[in-house]
Each structure stands twice: as C-alpha cells, then as structure tokens.
Design a protein around this motif. Structure first.
Motif, short mmCIF file in Angstrom:
data_model
loop_
_atom_site.label_atom_id
_atom_site.label_comp_id
_atom_site.label_asym_id
_atom_site.label_seq_id
_atom_site.Cartn_x
_atom_site.Cartn_y
_atom_site.Cartn_z
N LEU A 15 96.64 73.63 81.66
CA LEU A 15 97.32 73.80 82.94
C LEU A 15 98.71 74.37 82.73
N LEU A 16 99.13 75.24 83.61
CA LEU A 16 100.53 75.65 83.71
C LEU A 16 101.07 74.92 84.93
N VAL A 57 90.47 66.34 76.23
CA VAL A 57 91.90 66.56 76.04
C VAL A 57 92.35 67.60 77.06
N LEU A 58 93.36 67.26 77.85
CA LEU A 58 93.96 68.17 78.82
C LEU A 58 95.29 68.63 78.24
N MET A 59 95.47 69.94 78.14
CA MET A 59 96.71 70.50 77.63
C MET A 59 97.49 71.13 78.77
N MET A 60 98.81 71.20 78.62
CA MET A 60 99.63 71.79 79.67
C MET A 60 100.93 72.33 79.11
N ALA A 68 96.78 74.60 89.78
CA ALA A 68 95.41 74.66 89.28
C ALA A 68 94.52 73.72 90.08
N THR A 69 93.21 73.88 89.89
CA THR A 69 92.22 73.00 90.50
C THR A 69 91.31 72.49 89.39
N LEU A 70 91.09 71.18 89.37
CA LEU A 70 90.23 70.55 88.36
C LEU A 70 89.19 69.67 89.04
#
Length: 127
Positions: A15-16, A57-60, A68-70
């Motif tokens: 994500l940004l 793992v979620l990176m940002m 964003a949409t998840l």
C-alpha cells in the motif's frame, strides 16, 4: 539462507498511504495485526513498514497517492467491522449477503484505505 524472510508469503500486497503509522495502528486494532519491520524515512515519516494479518504480510510506504482497496477474509467480519468503526472508519457497505457465497461489508479507514471484510458462508462458484 532462504530467498525471503521466514514466515513471509511469496507475494505481498503493498500500500501507498499518507500515514503508515496510522495504518499500522488501524491494522493492529481492527485485525489483530502483528507489526513486523518498520524503516524510518529521512523526513521523519516511515519509508517502509510491514505487518502480518493472519497468514499475509502487508507492506506499505508513505506517499501522496490515491487510497487503496483490499478484500480480507476473516472468521468474524461483523466483529472486525465494529472494531473498525470504533477505530474511526466509516461504513461504505453494510454487512450483507449478495448471493455469491460470502457475507461482506466495507469500511473506509481514517487513512482512506477501503477494507472489504468477508466470510464465506456457502460454497460459491470459482472461475
């Protein structure tokens, strides 16, 4: 030595976000995420951060980017939606069953990220 950190999936969403610290805190509060690595940026913000939600793992990183949409499968999406609204998220889709085999609702977190929270309740059709 493995080609990736232990316990990481081969593919991780990235994500940004405008405020990585706020996004990490939201994920910890709502999804019981475990904070992993956090690397500060030169400007005092966060250059890169990671948390684990379930098996992913979620990176940002921080940037002035569109939200964003998840989509996230959870054992109890109703409880997560309650925690999300208590953490300042707004409901963008009430929990509902639309006939695709899932119960799903959506929230927009304070950082702008849309999270669709879901649980399979009946076998759906794939592909």
């Amino acid at each position: 030595m493995s080609y990736k950190p232990e316990g990481y999936t081969d593919l991780a969403p990235y994500l940004l976000v405008r405020d990585a610290e706020a996004t990490l805190a939201f994920c910890e509060t709502v999804f019981d995420a475990a904070r992993l690595r956090v690397f500060p940026g030169q400007d005092g913000g966060i250059m890169h951060a990671e948390c684990r939600i379930g098996d992913t793992v979620l990176m940002m990183g921080e940037a002035d980017a569109p939200p964003a949409t998840l989509h996230l499968y959870l054992p109890d999406p109703d409880a997560a939606m309650t925690r999300a609204t208590e953490a300042g998220a707004e409901i963008i889709q009430p929990m509902t069953e639309k006939g695709d085999g899932d119960r799903r609702g959506g929230v927009r977190a304070p950082d702008g990220t849309a999270w669709y929270l879901s649980r399979q309740i009946a076998p759906g059709s794939a592909g």
